[in-house]
Motif scaffolding. Structure first.
Motif, PDB file in Angstrom:
ATOM      1  N   SER A   1      59.336  16.754 -63.704  1.00 19.27           N
ATOM      2  CA  SER A   1      59.999  16.218 -62.509  1.00 19.27           C
ATOM      3  C   SER A   1      61.451  15.939 -62.863  1.00 19.27           C
ATOM      4  O   SER A   1      61.762  14.963 -63.560  1.00 19.27           O
ATOM      5  CB  SER A   1      59.306  14.936 -62.033  1.00 19.27           C
TER       6      SER A   1
ATOM      7  N   ASP B   1      59.242  18.850 -58.797  1.00 17.22           N
ATOM      8  CA  ASP B   1      58.233  17.784 -58.784  1.00 17.22           C
ATOM      9  C   ASP B   1      56.991  18.274 -59.514  1.00 17.22           C
ATOM     10  O   ASP B   1      56.254  19.131 -59.011  1.00 17.22           O
ATOM     11  CB  ASP B   1      57.901  17.421 -57.333  1.00 17.22           C
TER      12      ASP B   1
ATOM     13  N   LEU C   1      57.878  22.671 -56.056  1.00 21.68           N
ATOM     14  CA  LEU C   1      56.658  21.877 -56.252  1.00 21.68           C
ATOM     15  C   LEU C   1      55.798  22.586 -57.287  1.00 21.68           C
ATOM     16  O   LEU C   1      55.407  23.735 -57.095  1.00 21.68           O
ATOM     17  CB  LEU C   1      55.889  21.736 -54.939  1.00 21.68           C
TER      18      LEU C   1
END
Length: 294
Positions: A217, A208, A278
């Motif tokens: 992403s 992400d 992330l």
């Protein structure tokens, strides 16, 4: 002690539970805290005089706030398949602190939260409240304006999705850590075959990058595909700091004192079956790294 102080004291007794409920529903620590605060504001306006079961009342209030947020989020989402890695809870590899332990009870790994992100709002509410917090279907039904039987079906449908896509990780953290360490050792040295050897054939890597980095992403599937991608980022391997991510073995990649990414691994039977990354700078800036002794 005046009535206001006593009311605040009673609310604080329930705050850890409410925060855990909201985090599972929203996958966002900041939004979870906002939902809990809204629960306090409503209690402060209402008072506890007519409330027989304060814990149940507060859980219902916070759940309704979360439901509204989930429905609003779904309406704003342009792409129904938009990838979103929930907020990670980063802890020192020695263990999770007591406050985090309450938040992460019942092994709420990042992979599970990613799957919860794919559920519709009603499914998510039904599954989280019933399967994770044992709230009866008949108590959930009024929140969703559905019958108890309909809520049961929602939870059952959500359960099948979760069980198929978020396997339970190995309970032994030391075994998890061996796999993660082997992954980064092979990545650092560019040993492709050794990388493939620690990945499940059907491993899924989800990354992400946030709204400002849509090209970062991505979802990659298969051991050889994931290994090929990992090798290209081998130069970052020396910056990987061991950490617990939502209570499971993972790493925080820290470059020049700045958090570059958080990587969570789901290890089952000695193989990584999911890797959730992330790399959204805005959200990484809100991650608390004080526990890592950097």
């Amino acid at each position: 002690m005046d009535d206001g102080t006593e009311l605040a004291r009673r609310f604080e007794e329930h705050r850890p539970h409410l925060r855990a409920v909201a985090y599972r529903m929203l996958g966002s620590i900041a939004e979870a805290d906002d939902a809990v605060q809204e629960g306090w504001l409503r209690l402060d306006r209402t008072g506890a005089g007519e409330i027989e079961n304060l814990g149940g009342w507060l859980t219902t209030v916070v759940a309704r706030v979360c439901l509204n947020l989930l429905r609003s989020r779904e309406q704003r989402r342009e792409d129904p398949l938009e990838l979103r890695i929930p907020d990670p809870v980063v802890s020192h590899q020695r263990g999770v602190d007591p406050e985090q332990q309450v938040l992460l009870a019942d092994s709420v790994g990042l992979a599970l939260l990613v799957v919860l992100e794919s559920l519709g709002p009603d499914e998510r509410i039904a599954f989280v409240l019933h399967d994770m917090f044992a709230v009866p279907f008949d108590e959930i039904a009024p929140m969703l304006d559905k019958s108890g039987a309909a809520v049961r079906q929602l939870a059952s449908r959500a359960r099948r999705k979760v069980q198929g896509r978020a396997p339970a990780p190995d309970p032994d953290l030391s075994r998890q850590r061996l796999v993660v360490d082997a992954f980064f050792a092979a990545t650092r040295d560019g040993r492709f075959d050794d990388l493939v050897a620690v990945l499940h054939p059907d491993v899924v890597l989800r990354s992400d990058g946030g709204p400002n980095r849509p090209r970062q992403s991505v979802v990659l599937e298969g051991a050889r595909t994931v290994a090929s991608q990992a090798v290209t980022f081998g130069k970052l391997a020396p910056f990987a700091r061991p950490a617990l991510i939502n209570g499971a073995a993972g790493v925080a990649v820290v470059v020049n004192g700045k958090l570059f990414s958080v990587m969570a691994f789901t290890v089952v039977d000695g193989l990584a079956v999911a890797i959730d990354v992330l790399i959204d700078p805005e959200r990484l800036g809100r991650v608390d790294l004080t526990a890592l002794d950097l």
